[in-house]
Every structure is written in structure tokens, then in C-alpha cells.
Design an enzyme around this catalytic site. Structure first.
Site, PDB file in Angstrom:
ATOM      1  N   GLU A 231     -30.928 -43.666  28.474  1.00 60.12           N
ATOM      2  CA  GLU A 231     -32.484 -44.153  28.948  1.00 60.12           C
ATOM      3  C   GLU A 231     -33.084 -42.680  29.379  1.00 60.12           C
ATOM      4  O   GLU A 231     -33.339 -42.002  30.139  1.00 60.12           O
ATOM      5  CB  GLU A 231     -32.204 -44.558  30.821  1.00 60.12           C
ATOM      6  CG  GLU A 231     -31.702 -45.771  30.406  1.00 60.12           C
ATOM      7  CD  GLU A 231     -31.249 -46.687  32.131  1.00 60.12           C
ATOM      8  OE1 GLU A 231     -31.967 -46.201  33.123  1.00 60.12           O
ATOM      9  OE2 GLU A 231     -31.214 -48.149  31.725  1.00 60.12           O
ATOM     10  N   GLU A 365     -27.451 -52.728  27.836  1.00 62.06           N
ATOM     11  CA  GLU A 365     -26.769 -52.898  29.682  1.00 62.06           C
ATOM     12  C   GLU A 365     -27.643 -54.469  30.387  1.00 62.06           C
ATOM     13  O   GLU A 365     -29.191 -54.091  30.010  1.00 62.06           O
ATOM     14  CB  GLU A 365     -27.919 -51.814  30.333  1.00 62.06           C
ATOM     15  CG  GLU A 365     -26.747 -50.696  30.228  1.00 62.06           C
ATOM     16  CD  GLU A 365     -27.683 -49.344  31.503  1.00 62.06           C
ATOM     17  OE1 GLU A 365     -27.858 -48.978  32.551  1.00 62.06           O
ATOM     18  OE2 GLU A 365     -27.134 -48.305  31.309  1.00 62.06           O
TER      19      GLU A 365
HETATM   20  O1  AHR Z   1     -25.556 -49.269  34.508  1.00 63.19           O
HETATM   21  C1  AHR Z   1     -25.472 -48.606  35.996  1.00 63.19           C
HETATM   22  C2  AHR Z   1     -27.117 -47.998  35.529  1.00 63.19           C
HETATM   23  O2  AHR Z   1     -28.045 -48.544  34.832  1.00 63.19           O
HETATM   24  C3  AHR Z   1     -27.121 -46.636  34.050  1.00 63.19           C
HETATM   25  O3  AHR Z   1     -26.138 -45.513  34.573  1.00 63.19           O
HETATM   26  C4  AHR Z   1     -28.508 -47.074  33.883  1.00 63.19           C
HETATM   27  O4  AHR Z   1     -27.990 -45.828  32.453  1.00 63.19           O
HETATM   28  C5  AHR Z   1     -29.296 -47.456  34.244  1.00 63.19           C
HETATM   29  O5  AHR Z   1     -30.298 -47.121  34.496  1.00 63.19           O
END
Ligand code: AHR
Length: 561
Positions: A231, A365
Site C-alpha cells: 500500500e 488482502e
Molecule cells: O490487514 C490489515 C491492514 O490493512 C494491512 O496492514 C494493510 O496493508 C491494510 O491496510
């Protein structure tokens, strides 16, 4: 007139019910007499008739057509990947209890967790983050003396660094998964990342290789996937696409994998930071990275573009993970289905620059992100996991499978004790979640060949929210067996699916089905078997195979000729 007809129809239903009753004569007599008692009886019977009519609606068959003669792409096993960040009790307590713990462990890693993860054949684990990765300095987590630091992203707690590189690789070895390392682009340097990979992968007697050997692992490790930043448009350093691209090129060039076994075959795949949503900010990001990829020279490369998308509805996450009703069930599932258009939107941009689909879309994610459990540290992202999450998981896995030509890897967030977890632990106790069971039921789909399945899903509406009633995917496993995964999204109506196959005559089906009494049913340490799969089977009758699915259920079955 219409009213009259409806009334007559109702009377006819009431009559049919009465005919079955042992008090038929008495009631028929009273019916004619039209007394108040009879009127109230009539009202009750009307309700009963309506209730009895409901299963008739549910019994409406859904025709499912599977064309075995038109196999599609491979459903990459890496779509079933996991994510373990140094966050809350995800790593510490979830995986790592230390060698001196009373909790049974192997070199500090919980045996119960390892056994549970082996059973779902975890293909890869992304580590050490997440946002944590862009503040992680690997040298603090190796050797006999560990540096104690902080975890400012997640509750500001102490990070003991007792679970570091060697422990992670040992954990992977124990569960049989591949490494997906996320290197620090935000606050690290290309040199730091390059040395990490040298430490991990070289077979030559360099100082770093000798250090690895001294730490217990003389042989080089295999690193299958390398994430270059996390990110980077946000917690990873607030970079513009242009700035990130300059970093990507440098890291891609200098962070090398030296493992001799990974030079020709099994080369390490490099995954660039990609989008985090559907707005123009994200489409522009995907466009910029893919455009650069199209024109890339020999000196840098990428094999995947990461995408993050949580089912959250609105920030901050406020939906309860347990103790909710059908409205919240429908809202969350409606939101999760947006994954489909998100995948399609970014795939279309990727197709423009990479029509051969060399670069994978890596959804590393995803999952349901709800309000923290009452009383928990909000920075630990602790939540329960309900039947709703099982349905959510199946719907997303089906979306990924349907886009398997482009989506070749995905990592649910997160593996243990954090967000939509597979496993919850509390000291020596461990419980498997409904999501875990979906992953278990989907094991046959790992590396299976996608087979097109079409159906008229129908819809159900709750509180003004309309959702598809049924969702299904089919695939042929390596042994040639045909598998079907069907989700009945409707929380109240069962579904009858009539399966027709082109190129095969299915005589029976057997597998497992997962459901429970309520949309928010959960497994707890005290009641761990509230949402667990049960055997499911069906036999063809008169040449037709009909599957009866429970409401709010996920079913995975093999079809036999
Ligand atoms: O999964 C929790 C967080 O969500 C991670 O660290 C980040 O990459 C995302 O914003």
C-alpha cells in the site's frame, strides 16, 4: 374478482389441510356455521397455509448446466493463500508461543495450529505485513540476540522480534507452504532488502550465508514470491504512482534471489503494489504501473500486481462480527460481491497493456473487516467469524476462480486471530472458524481446471437489498474428478438444484455442506462445533441429479458418473 379468486384459492388450501386432519368432519361442519371461533381458526389456518406454501416456492428447481467439454484456466492453488502480519495476536500467540511454552509446540510454533493449517493445504503465506512490513528491519529478527522494538501501526505495543526470518521459514516448512515476503520499501533501503534475500537464498559461502548457517539453516531457503512494498499509496509511504515506479524499478533490479534451484524453474515472482479500490485514483495507479510494465526493459520486471479490497461497507469498520441479523447479512454480502466488478475493472486495464496476461492480479488482502470485539485492543483487529463469513469467503473464492486467467493468487486477511481468520486462539485453546471450513471444503479446487457452470441464480430481497440466490463454480481436479461448489445465499429458503452435464452423466454426488441455524452463528472455545461441515450426498433419479441445499449454506461435492 381477483380478491374473490384469491379467497377461493385460500379456501382450497385450507380445505386440503383440513382433509388431512383427523378432525375433518367437525371442522367442516363448523366452517359452514361461520362462528367467531371458526373465524379465528380460519385465520390460524391461513397462516399455516402460507407457511406450508413457502417450501413450495423453495422447491422451485434451479437448472445448473455444466459444460465439461469446455475446460477453462487452472484455478491456481495460490488463490487460497494466507496473510500473517505482526498485528495483535496473529503471530504472537497465534503461531508463536516460544519453545518454553506449556502449549505443545515445535521449536516455538504451536502444534495445534500447524496441524489445522496442514489440513487446508495452505499454498503460501504473506509476511511480515501489511503496513508492518514497511517498518520492518529484518536484522532485528535474526540470531540469538533480538532487538526489542515497537509496533506503531498496530496498538503501539512491544515487538520482541522473537519471531523473525528463521522462525517464519520454519513455520512454512512445518505447514508445507511457500514464502511470500513483503520487503520494506517505505522506511527501508534497496540494500537492506537485497541483503535479506542474500541471507535467505544464496548457496555460496558469503558472510550472510554463514550467518544463516550459524542460525541453524545451512541450505538456502526458497522464496517463491516477493512483494515490493505494501500500500505504498498510503501506509507504505504515501507515494505517487511515479515515485513508487522509480522504487519498484530499483527494488526489482537489485533484490535478487540467488537460490540455485530458483534460477530457471520456480523463479521468484515479483509483485508490485497495485490498487486499493475502484475510484479513479486506483484506476490511474493500475494504468501507470501497467503502462510502465509494457515498456519495461531487461533491467526490471514484475510478475504480479497486488490489489487490496476489504468488505467493510464504511470506515471505520462498524459492522458487528457476531450478534447481527439478516439485514447486516445482506448488506455485507452485497458489498462483498463488488469484488467482481473491481477485478473486472482492473483486469480490463491490465488487458490493455498485457493482453497475454503475463502479469497476475494478486488480491493479497481481502476479507470482512468488522468492528473490533468489545473489550479488545482496537489496534489488534480482533473479530469473530460467523456463517456469514463462510458465505462471504465462498462468494469471493468463486469470483477469483471465474477470473482465474488473470487472478492467480489471493491472500485472505488474516490467518489467525486477526480480521477474517481461519483460526482463533486463546492461550492453549484453539477454535476453527466457519471460514476455515470453507477453505477445507475447497481444497479439491486447488490447481483444478475451471469448468464453466451456468445457472439462473434467481434473487432474494431482504430489507430492500437484492442478492443473487445461488452461486456456483465447477472444476476438474488433477485426477479428472468433477467438483462443484454451490452457495445458497438465501438465509431462509432451501434450494433444489437440478444438475445437467454436457459430456458426462452424473449419477451421484458426495461431499460436505456447511450451514447453521443463524446467519451469525459462530464457533466459540466452549461450543466449537456450531458451524461445521456435515456429509452431503445425492443420487440421480430418473436420470436427473437434484441437489437439495440448506438455506445459507456452502456445499462442495464431487460428481460421480
Ligand atoms: O490487514 C490489515 C491492514 O490493512 C494491512 O496492514 C494493510 O496493508 C491494510 O491496510
Amino acid at each position: 374478482m381477483a380478491q374473490k379468486l384469491a379467497f377461493r384459492h385460500l379456501r382450497a388450501i385450507q380445505y386440503r389441510i383440513l382433509r388431512r386432519s383427523q378432525f375433518r368432519r367437525t371442522f367442516l361442519f363448523a366452517l359452514k356455521a361461520g362462528s367467531p371461533l371458526v373465524r379465528s381458526l380460519l385465520a390460524s389456518l391461513t397462516l399455516l397455509a402460507v407457511a406450508m406454501a413457502a417450501p413450495v416456492a423453495a422447491a422451485q428447481k434451479v437448472a445448473l448446466f455444466i459444460d465439461v467439454s469446455k475446460p477453462g484456466p487452472k484455478i491456481d492453488r495460490n488463490l487460497f493463500g494466507q496473510f500473517a502480519e505482526h498485528l495483535g495476536h496473529g503471530v504472537y500467540e497465534g503461531i508463536w508461543v516460544g519453545p518454553d511454552s506449556k502449549i505443545p509446540n515445535t521449536r516455538g510454533i504451536r502444534n495445534d495450529v500447524v496441524a489445522a493449517l496442514k489440513a487446508i493445504k495452505v499454498p503460501n503465506v504473506r509476511w511480515p505485513g501489511g503496513c508492518f512490513a514497511d517498518e520492518y528491519h529484518w536484522r532485528k529478527g535474526i540470531g540469538p540476540q533480538r532487538t526489542v522494538t515497537l509496533n506503531p501501526n498496530w496498538g503501539g505495543v512491544i515487538e520482541p522480534n522473537t519471531f523473525g526470518t528463521n522462525e517464519f521459514m520454519d513455520f512454512l516448512d512445518q505447514i508445507g507452504a511457500e514464502a511470500y515476503l513483503s520487503v520494506n520499501v517505505g522506511s527501508g533501503t534497496p540494500q537492506e532488502a537485497a541483503e535479506w534475500l542474500e541471507y535467505l537464498t544464496t548457496a555460496q559461502p558469503t558472510t550472510l550465508a554463514k550467518e544463516r548457517a550459524a542460525n541453524g539453516h545451512p541450505a538456502p531457503y526458497k522464496v517463491a514470491f516477493l512483494g515490493i512494498g505494501n500500500e505504498s499509496w498510503d501506509c507504505g509511504g504515501n507515494m505517487t504512482p511515479g515515485y513508487y515506479l522509480s522504487q519498484l524499478k530499483i527494488y526489482s533490479r537489485f533484490v535478487r534471489n540467488f537460490n540455485p534451484a530458483q534460477q530457471d524453474k520456480q523463479q521468484m515472482l515479483k509483485i508490485a503494489v497495485g490498487p486499493g479500490g475502484s475510484e479513479s485514483r486506483w484506476t490511474e495507479w493500475t494504468d501507470a504501473i501497467m503502462k510502465a510494465y509494457q515498456n519495461h526493459t531487461w533491467s526490471w520486471d514484475m510478475n504480479g500486481l497486488s490489489m487490496h479490497s476489504y468488505t467493510v461497507v464504511k470506515w471505520p469498520p462498524s459492522f458487528a462480527s457476531v450478534g447481527f441479523g439478516e439485514t447486516e447479512y445482506a448488506q455485507i454480502l452485497k458489498s462483498t460481491l463488488e469484488m467482481n466488478s473491481l477485478v473486472e475493472k482492473h483486469s480490463a486495464i491490465m488487458d490493455k497493456y498485457d493482453p497475454e496476461k503475463k502479469v497476475a492480479l494478486v488480491v493479497d488482502e481481502w476479507g470482512g473487516w468488522y468492528a473490533p470485539l468489545p473489550g479488545s485492543n482496537p489496534g489488534f483487529l480482533a473479530q469473530q467469524n460467523s456463517l456469514r463469513d463462510a458465505v462471504l469467503a465462498a462468494l469471493n473464492l468463486n469470483i477469483f476462480a471465474r477470473h482465474a486467467d488473470r487472478v492467480r493468487m489471493a491472500n485472505i486477511a488474516q490467518m489467525i486471530n486477526v480480521l477474517q481468520a481461519m483460526i482463533l486462539t486463546d492461550k492453549e485453546k484453539m477454535v476453527l472458524t466457519p471460514t476455515y471450513y470453507v477453505y477445507k471444503m475447497y481444497v479439491p479446487f486447488q490447481d483444478a481446471t475451471f469448468v464453466p457452470a451456468t445457472l439462473d441464480a434467481g434473487t432474494f430481497t431482504h430489507d430492500g437489498i437484492t442478492l443473487p440466490r445461488i452461486d456456483a463454480i465447477a472444476a476438474k481436479d488433477k485426477a479428472g474428478k468433477l467438483w462443484l461448489a454451490i452457495t445458497n445465499v438465501d438465509p431462509n429458503q432451501s434450494a433444489e438444484i437440478e444438475v445437467t452435464l454436457a459430456g458426462m452423466n452424473a449419477k451421484s454426488a458426495a461431499g460436505e455442506t456447511l450451514s447453521a441455524s443463524k446467519v451469525d452463528s459462530v464457533n466459540t472455545f466452549d461450543a466449537p462445533n456450531t458451524v461445521v461441515p456435515k456429509p452431503f450426498s445425492a443420487k440421480a433419479q430418473d436420470g436427473k441429479l437434484t441437489l437439495k441445499l440448506e438455506p445459507k449454506s456452502v456445499t462442495a461435492i464431487a460428481l460421480e458418473q
